[in-house]
Design a protein around this motif. Structure first.
Motif, PDB file in Angstrom:
ATOM      1  N   ARG A  54       0.451  -1.216  -0.049  1.00  0.00           N
ATOM      2  CA  ARG A  54       0.109  -0.001  -0.032  1.00  0.00           C
ATOM      3  C   ARG A  54       0.733   1.353  -0.151  1.00  0.00           C
ATOM      4  NH1 ARG A  54      -3.453  -1.771   3.865  1.00  0.00           N
ATOM      5  NH2 ARG A  54      -4.835  -2.497   1.968  1.00  0.00           N
ATOM      6  N   LEU A  57       2.656   1.676  -3.541  1.00  0.00           N
ATOM      7  CA  LEU A  57       1.948   2.020  -4.691  1.00  0.00           C
ATOM      8  C   LEU A  57       1.369   3.277  -4.522  1.00  0.00           C
ATOM      9  CD1 LEU A  57      -0.295  -1.390  -4.732  1.00  0.00           C
ATOM     10  CD2 LEU A  57       1.111  -0.361  -6.634  1.00  0.00           C
ATOM     11  N   HIS A  58       1.580   4.065  -3.384  1.00  0.00           N
ATOM     12  CA  HIS A  58       0.842   5.332  -3.061  1.00  0.00           C
ATOM     13  C   HIS A  58       2.296   6.555  -3.018  1.00  0.00           C
ATOM     14  CE1 HIS A  58      -2.939   3.704  -1.703  1.00  0.00           C
ATOM     15  NE2 HIS A  58      -3.428   4.516  -2.629  1.00  0.00           N
ATOM     16  N   LEU A 268       7.004  -8.828 -11.242  1.00  0.00           N
ATOM     17  CA  LEU A 268       5.934  -8.921 -11.988  1.00  0.00           C
ATOM     18  C   LEU A 268       5.764  -8.094 -13.321  1.00  0.00           C
ATOM     19  CD1 LEU A 268       2.642  -9.058  -9.456  1.00  0.00           C
ATOM     20  CD2 LEU A 268       3.386 -10.339 -11.094  1.00  0.00           C
TER      21      LEU A 268
ATOM     22  N   GLY B  58      -2.006 -11.385  -9.973  1.00  0.00           N
ATOM     23  CA  GLY B  58      -0.936 -10.472  -9.222  1.00  0.00           C
ATOM     24  C   GLY B  58      -1.434  -8.945  -9.548  1.00  0.00           C
ATOM     25  N   PHE B  59      -1.493  -8.605 -10.813  1.00  0.00           N
ATOM     26  CA  PHE B  59      -1.831  -7.381 -11.158  1.00  0.00           C
ATOM     27  C   PHE B  59      -3.220  -6.705 -10.528  1.00  0.00           C
ATOM     28  CE2 PHE B  59       1.780  -7.960 -14.118  1.00  0.00           C
ATOM     29  CZ  PHE B  59       2.354  -6.640 -14.122  1.00  0.00           C
ATOM     30  N   LEU B  62      -2.592  -6.025  -7.054  1.00  0.00           N
ATOM     31  CA  LEU B  62      -2.006  -4.679  -6.885  1.00  0.00           C
ATOM     32  C   LEU B  62      -2.898  -3.769  -7.204  1.00  0.00           C
ATOM     33  CD1 LEU B  62       1.762  -5.527  -8.417  1.00  0.00           C
ATOM     34  CD2 LEU B  62       1.143  -5.028  -6.002  1.00  0.00           C
ATOM     35  N   ILE B  65      -5.025  -3.053  -4.270  1.00  0.00           N
ATOM     36  CA  ILE B  65      -4.412  -2.452  -3.088  1.00  0.00           C
ATOM     37  C   ILE B  65      -4.147  -0.788  -3.386  1.00  0.00           C
ATOM     38  CG2 ILE B  65      -2.327  -2.214  -1.564  1.00  0.00           C
ATOM     39  CD1 ILE B  65      -1.760  -5.184  -2.479  1.00  0.00           C
ATOM     40  N   GLY B  66      -3.749  -0.446  -4.741  1.00  0.00           N
ATOM     41  CA  GLY B  66      -3.503   0.733  -4.881  1.00  0.00           C
ATOM     42  C   GLY B  66      -4.772   1.709  -5.114  1.00  0.00           C
ATOM     43  N   GLN B  72      -9.284  -7.182   0.874  1.00  0.00           N
ATOM     44  CA  GLN B  72      -8.515  -7.928  -0.187  1.00  0.00           C
ATOM     45  C   GLN B  72      -9.276  -9.075  -0.877  1.00  0.00           C
ATOM     46  OE1 GLN B  72      -6.115  -6.208  -1.191  1.00  0.00           O
ATOM     47  NE2 GLN B  72      -5.341  -7.324  -2.770  1.00  0.00           N
TER      48      GLN B  72
END
Lengths: 291, 90
Positions: A54, A57-58, A268, B58-59, B62, B65-66, B72
């Protein structure tokens, strides 16, 4: 006659499996474990869940480094691929000169990454470096350690110098494999130089060019040593690419959790891009074979 | 193994992946599949579709989360749907 099924050949795969387990799978599992925990040293870990993901990503820092990385890879592909093709087309086709050219083209590839960084560090210095001094004498203000544009230009020049020959060698191999009948047919049709390149050489080089693009993209996307030696990621964060930022986080700040989460996200992205390239390559090969 | 900092959730994650791979291998031995071309225009086998599902998941996680603060498990549901679509149409 009945076929005998012999599964003993699978035993031969075991050494590779063990090697891959120790070099890739176990470290990868450890990184996944670290990415969900915090550590204060002493091998003590505390569960933090998705916190690091988190936070990252921010984080503007990560997105900036990602943007720089993409821009760098895009620029070097834009320069190295056409330049490599041009060099390959200009190289002698046979004889002693061809051998000399091949040896000369291979030389930059043999130089270790950190030595390349050091060479360009000295080369670009305004006081003693050939490039830096020459530009200064011409009245051009150039300082890669203080000016972001100069730093970028130097890092790009360094990469082009180091890796264009790989593209050239691959393209040259592709060109050499084209049967002479194609050129004879083009001659009969009175095709111009551009037509020969556009309709014979370029399509025939497609396979090796895809490999060259894949190799150069992956390598540039993971670049670390050369820019680190040359600029250390600076000035400021101007040349801080993903791997430099990752190493700063993991080893400089010893933030194992965030660095592990960072690594996995980086992984990834690389996995996705590799898969796309691989699929495109395989599909192109199959289409070529079916023609 | 202490240095690997194992936790129950990460161990369960890897066990699930390992069981999925083993299951897919057994399935392939019992019912060998044939490649097919789906909506992406590429030839895929079951293993390719599993790889695309896992990579995409996976993406998706992500992105979840973002972009959201929600649980989740929401991402897990989307991943399940995504995997279904991949196995059905890709």
């Amino acid at each position: 006659m009945e076929k005998t099924v012999n599964q003993r050949a699978w035993l031969l795969v075991i050494p590779v499996l063990i090697l891959v387990a120790f070099s890739s799978i176990i470290p990868m599992m450890t990184v996944v474990n670290y990415s969900f925990q915090d550590s204060f040293g002493g091998n003590e870990f505390f569960w933090v869940g998705l916190e690091w993901y988190r936070e990252l990503l921010h984080s503007e820092r990560l997105w900036d480094a990602f943007g720089r990385q993409l821009l760098f890879s895009f620029i070097i592909l834009l320069i190295e691929i056409p330049l490599g093709i041009l060099v390959a087309l200009s190289m002698p086709k046979k004889g002693f000169a061809a051998s000399i050219c091949l040896v000369l083209m291979s030389l930059p590839l043999l130089i270790p990454y950190n030595v390349v960084g050091t060479i360009w560090q000295v080369f670009g210095r305004a006081d003693i470096g050939l490039l830096g001094r020459a530009l200064s004498d011409l009245g051009i203000s150039y300082n890669y350690s203080q000016n972001a544009f100069d730093a970028w230009a130097t890092v790009i020049m360094m990469d082009v110098w180091h890796w264009t020959s790989l593209v050239a060698l691959l393209s040259y191999a592709g060109l050499r494999s084209i049967p002479s009948a194609y050129y004879q047919a083009a001659k009969i049709d009175q095709a111009g130089r551009w037509s020969v390149f556009r309709h014979i050489e370029l399509p025939k080089m497609r396979g090796v060019l895809m490999i060259a693009i894949l190799l150069r993209f992956m390598d540039s996307f993971m670049i670390y040593t050369e820019p680190f030696v040359l600029t250390g990621g600076g000035p400021g964060n101007a040349t801080t690419f993903l791997s430099i930022d990752l190493v700063k986080m993991a080893l400089g700040q010893f933030d194992l959790g965030p660095a592990a989460a960072f690594s996995l996200m980086y992984f990834l992205v690389i996995l996705l891009i590799s898969y796309v390239f691989y699929t495109v390559m395989i599909t192109a090969d199959k289409n070529e074979a079916n023609r | 193994m202490e240095w690997m900092a194992w936790t129950l959730p990460t161990a369960l994650f890897f066990v699930t992946i390992a069981l999925t791979l083993a299951g897919m291998s057994l399935l392939h031995l019992k019912y060998p599949g044939t490649p097919r071309t789906g909506i992406l225009g590429i030839e895929t086998m079951r293993g390719d579709r599993l790889f695309i599902s896992l990579l995409g998941s996976g993406f998706i996680n992500l992105a979840w989360i973002g972009l959201t603060d929600a649980s989740q498990y929401g991402a897990l549901v989307i991943c399940g749907l995504f995997a279904f679509c991949v196995f059905r149409w890709v």
